[in-house]
Design an enzyme around this catalytic site. Structure first.
Site, mmCIF file in Angstrom:
data_model
loop_
_atom_site.group_PDB
_atom_site.id
_atom_site.type_symbol
_atom_site.label_atom_id
_atom_site.label_comp_id
_atom_site.label_asym_id
_atom_site.label_seq_id
_atom_site.Cartn_x
_atom_site.Cartn_y
_atom_site.Cartn_z
ATOM 1 N N SER A 127 3.746 10.151 -3.693
ATOM 2 C CA SER A 127 4.077 11.268 -3.242
ATOM 3 C C SER A 127 4.566 11.165 -1.870
ATOM 4 C CB SER A 127 3.289 11.907 -3.807
ATOM 5 O OG SER A 127 3.994 13.604 -3.121
ATOM 6 N N TYR A 140 -5.044 16.125 -3.803
ATOM 7 C CA TYR A 140 -3.836 16.066 -3.928
ATOM 8 C C TYR A 140 -3.347 14.905 -2.597
ATOM 9 C CZ TYR A 140 0.830 14.750 -6.209
ATOM 10 O OH TYR A 140 1.861 14.485 -6.088
#
Length: 249
Positions: A127, A140
């Site tokens: 990401s 995350y």
């Protein structure tokens, strides 16, 4: 497209989202694909589905044991949970790190003997939050930053084995996970309005389609990227190219 003719690929998180798009792209290129997910999957031509929790090494090894060759591993399984270090529970932290990070380690651990047998490619979906963070995504963003380091390590450790490893770092992508997040944060806005608002934060003015990320995965997994390893590849619509300061007219 015949760039994966005769090849076998293993995709985690293949039921939908980016993983589902990667499965479709590899099949379109001629690959035989094993799609692993904890969710039920619809039958697809040239796809073998397997119910697998990437936190379980034995389940992953059982899937690999049924293969006679393995050319591509694409790890797309992942979850998003919100919270600071203060309000993220240990259970939520462990869930995110176990799926997003340990799940990639275990998948590659199970797959590496077959990948080394003839040379192969690992593509890990990370990401933009491996590089920059939103607020309240402590677990995350930690998991995604660690993934990029893991890929560099695998690229170096297994270069002599003919195994390449690269990482893809998307911005916002229209997936079930993004729509779940949109429902969580939209307030009085509709889901589509929330997604459009996130899209406007990207210089290209929209969120990505999962198929656009899958094209980068396919490139890195294929022979056209034969001299590419240990690298981080943005698919973010220019998101990280910008400094969020607008100069006066």
């Amino acid at each position: 497209m015949t760039d994966f003719e005769g090849k076998t690929a293993l995709v985690t998180g293949g039921a939908d989202g980016i993983g589902g798009a990667v499965v479709a792209r590899l099949v379109a290129g001629g690959a035989r694909v094993v799609s692993c997910d904890v969710k039920p999957q619809e039958p697809r031509k040239n796809v073998t589905t397997a119910t697998v929790d990437v936190r379980d090494l034995a389940q992953l090894q059982a899937v690999v044991a049924d293969l006679d060759r393995l050319d591509v591993v694409a790890t797309c399984a992942g979850v998003q949970r919100y919270g600071t270090v203060e309000d993220t529970t240990e259970e939520a932290w462990d869930e995110v790190l176990d799926i997003n990070l340990k799940g990639v380690y275990l998948t590659c651990k199970a797959a590496m003997p077959l990948l080394k047998a003839r040379g192969g490619a690992i593509v890990v979906v990370s990401s933009v939050q491996a590089f920059a963070s939103q607020t309240r995504v402590a677990a995350y963003t930690a998991s995604k930053a660690a993934l990029n380091g893991l890929v560099r390590s695998m690229a170096l450790d297994h270069a002599a084995d003919g195994v390449r490893a690269n990482v893809v770092c998307p911005g916002s992508v229209d997936t079930p996970m993004l729509r779940w997040a949109a429902d969580l944060w939209r307030g009085s806005r509709t889901q589509e309005e929330m997604i459009a608002e996130w899209g406007r934060s990207h210089p290209l003015g929209r969120v990505a389609r999962a198929s656009e990320v899958a094209e980068m995965v396919a490139f890195l997994a294929g022979d056209r990227a034969s001299f590419v390893t240990g690298a981080e590849h943005l698919v973010d619509g220019g998101l990280l190219a910008q400094i969020p300061v607008v100069l006066p007219e």
